[in-house]
Enzyme design. Sequence first.
Site, PDB file in Angstrom:
ATOM      1  N   CYS A  52      61.725  52.334  36.595  1.00 14.91           N
ATOM      2  CA  CYS A  52      60.938  53.302  35.807  1.00 14.91           C
ATOM      3  C   CYS A  52      60.143  52.616  34.705  1.00 14.91           C
ATOM      4  O   CYS A  52      59.161  53.149  34.212  1.00 14.91           O
ATOM      5  CB  CYS A  52      61.841  54.333  35.138  1.00 14.91           C
ATOM      6  SG  CYS A  52      62.926  55.187  36.256  1.00 14.91           S
ATOM      7  N   GLU A  97      43.817  60.742  46.073  1.00 20.12           N
ATOM      8  CA  GLU A  97      44.917  61.594  46.534  1.00 20.12           C
ATOM      9  C   GLU A  97      44.450  62.364  47.767  1.00 20.12           C
ATOM     10  O   GLU A  97      43.407  62.999  47.739  1.00 20.12           O
ATOM     11  CB  GLU A  97      45.321  62.569  45.414  1.00 20.12           C
ATOM     12  CG  GLU A  97      46.323  63.628  45.816  1.00 20.12           C
ATOM     13  CD  GLU A  97      47.619  63.062  46.360  1.00 20.12           C
ATOM     14  OE1 GLU A  97      48.249  62.234  45.684  1.00 20.12           O
ATOM     15  OE2 GLU A  97      47.990  63.440  47.495  1.00 20.12           O
ATOM     16  N   ASP A 118      68.717  56.230  45.786  1.00 16.47           N
ATOM     17  CA  ASP A 118      67.542  56.693  46.529  1.00 16.47           C
ATOM     18  C   ASP A 118      67.721  56.775  48.042  1.00 16.47           C
ATOM     19  O   ASP A 118      66.904  57.371  48.728  1.00 16.47           O
ATOM     20  CB  ASP A 118      66.349  55.769  46.236  1.00 16.47           C
ATOM     21  CG  ASP A 118      65.721  56.046  44.887  1.00 16.47           C
ATOM     22  OD1 ASP A 118      66.231  56.941  44.181  1.00 16.47           O
ATOM     23  OD2 ASP A 118      64.727  55.389  44.546  1.00 16.47           O
ATOM     24  N   ILE A 143      83.138  54.093  53.426  1.00 14.60           N
ATOM     25  CA  ILE A 143      81.759  53.699  53.121  1.00 14.60           C
ATOM     26  C   ILE A 143      81.095  54.827  52.327  1.00 14.60           C
ATOM     27  O   ILE A 143      81.002  55.955  52.796  1.00 14.60           O
ATOM     28  CB  ILE A 143      80.944  53.394  54.400  1.00 14.60           C
ATOM     29  CG1 ILE A 143      81.641  52.309  55.223  1.00 14.60           C
ATOM     30  CG2 ILE A 143      79.520  52.983  54.040  1.00 14.60           C
ATOM     31  CD1 ILE A 143      80.908  51.903  56.477  1.00 14.60           C
TER      32      ILE A 143
END
Lengths: 170, 422
Positions: free
Chosen positions: B42, B169, B270, B265
């Site tokens: 970030c 965009e 993310d 596991i």
Amino acid sequence: MAERREIRVIAERCTGCRRCEIACSMGHCGMPTPERSRIRVLRLPPEGGHVPVLCQACEDAPCLKVCPMNARVRAETGAVITEAEACIGCRACLYICPYGAPAVAPEDGKTVTCDRCADLPGAPWCVAACRDCGALEAVCPGEAPRRACRDAAAALRPVLRPAGSRRCGS
Amino acid sequence: MRVLIVGNGIAGGEVAFGLRRAGSGAEITILSAETTPEYDPCSLPYYLGGEVPRERVFRRRWEDYRAAGIRLETGEKAVAIDPASRCVRTASGREHPYDRLVLAHGGSLFVPPIAGIDKRGVHGCKQLPDADLLDRHGGSRAVVIGSGAIGIEAAEALKKRGYAVTVIEVMDWILPALFDPETAGRLKRRLERCGIAALTGEKVLRIEGTEAVAAVVTDRRTIPCDTVVLATGVVPGVELARTAGIDVGRGIRVNERLETSLPGIYACGDCVETVDACTGEDAMFQLKHNALEQARVVTRNLLGASASYPGAWAFARAHFFDTHAVTFGKTTRATQCELGDLEIVEREAGDDYLRVIVKEGVIVGGQAIGRFADAAGLLIGAMWRRESVPALRARRALLGDGPHGTLPWTTRRLGELLELAG
């Protein structure tokens, strides 16, 4: 290490005089400028009274998690403060705060929050300034919610058990 | 116990150091495909924009790992998991055994299939090496492809470095996943006021140039440039899990305890597919605060507790120059395929704007620019608690703003903010 303390807000007693803001800015910046204060008196809509708003140093503080620069840190005193060198003024901590407590410093746009007057003598200054009204109280950690519960219960007593009524079970 | 963590990002680091903080004596190893201690993705745009020195992006130093007794294996990209022999193989051919495995390798930049994308001068802005390359790259005209949070932050950083910047965009408005067109339109105008061109509804066809980038060609124009930044989104890394036979969807599927379909596991960060904490719907908000909370749940489960994860929070801010905006919960578009009465509360004062999305009497999302954003926390709180807006209206009508004690101040502020009186 400074003694750990919390500041309890008793909003009903706040008259909106903003002496706490002046004391806070004097203590931290040496100037009586309310816009630099870390405590802010919020005026509620018409005749709704006032609330002093300041950082509650939440146990699971959301601002610690959203800061992109990891500038929000928990100090030794238990307060959650912004490290000015790391802060880039994005206001994420202000937006996620359930009270909107962080103040934005007018000169650099960085956020500042209450540090419980970390090492100022005679602190917390806002509490000292609020002596007459008693809307702010310096208490031990954990004591604020206990006192709030006790006061709320005391306020309910006359409602639940009006004078002259019979006691339960008697 | 041997705990092996794949990935040295926010989630991986939090698990490793969280275990140590809790006094775990486990043997902890982190496999990192990168070559540095943990840093904060970030913060990269602010390093790139020259607002903070490079050392500020790091969340840990080398000595932190040594002091905590955590083995950090850098340059070790995990390529295969063998659940039978409880072992992870890396690209270098080494094998790392484990008793508990934590998958926290995050995602990777989505590289769109555009011709010429491999030319010199095309960069990502997701990882520290990307930011380092951009920092050394001496260009003057940049095109940013994609206008998500990273795209806008990268555009601002490059503008601050003196570049002429154009953001492209493909959707009809900037920040399309985070903001409604009404809010995004206002942000776009402010972006343009700062000297950053924003082209919406425009598709990049190819990147031209002999070896280095010379121009970006869209379906409407050709933009000469020497730098291209890809900010086209992040794809969760699922291959490692899929090839090991772990259940995956858009991300790695986990249960409430953040354990994958194979026992022992865990996954966090993310790469995980999770649920929205407010709605319970499937969600993938690849945001730092969610990674941290997931990592803490994994840590507690590794320590033997039974911790469950309530879900992810949608909360993001957009910030460039003197513009400050926030978004939380759902956008209007995200609610459009659902049944239920929708009410949009809008307020505007000068440049400041507030937009609250109320569905079936409950706040489900909102966006704010400027002064209104300062009170976002109250709205977010009401959304998380699923407070009824009609009930708030009724209470305000009955009690007015009254003196203290009738309604909590947060509720009254909320009512004032939404102008719900009467």
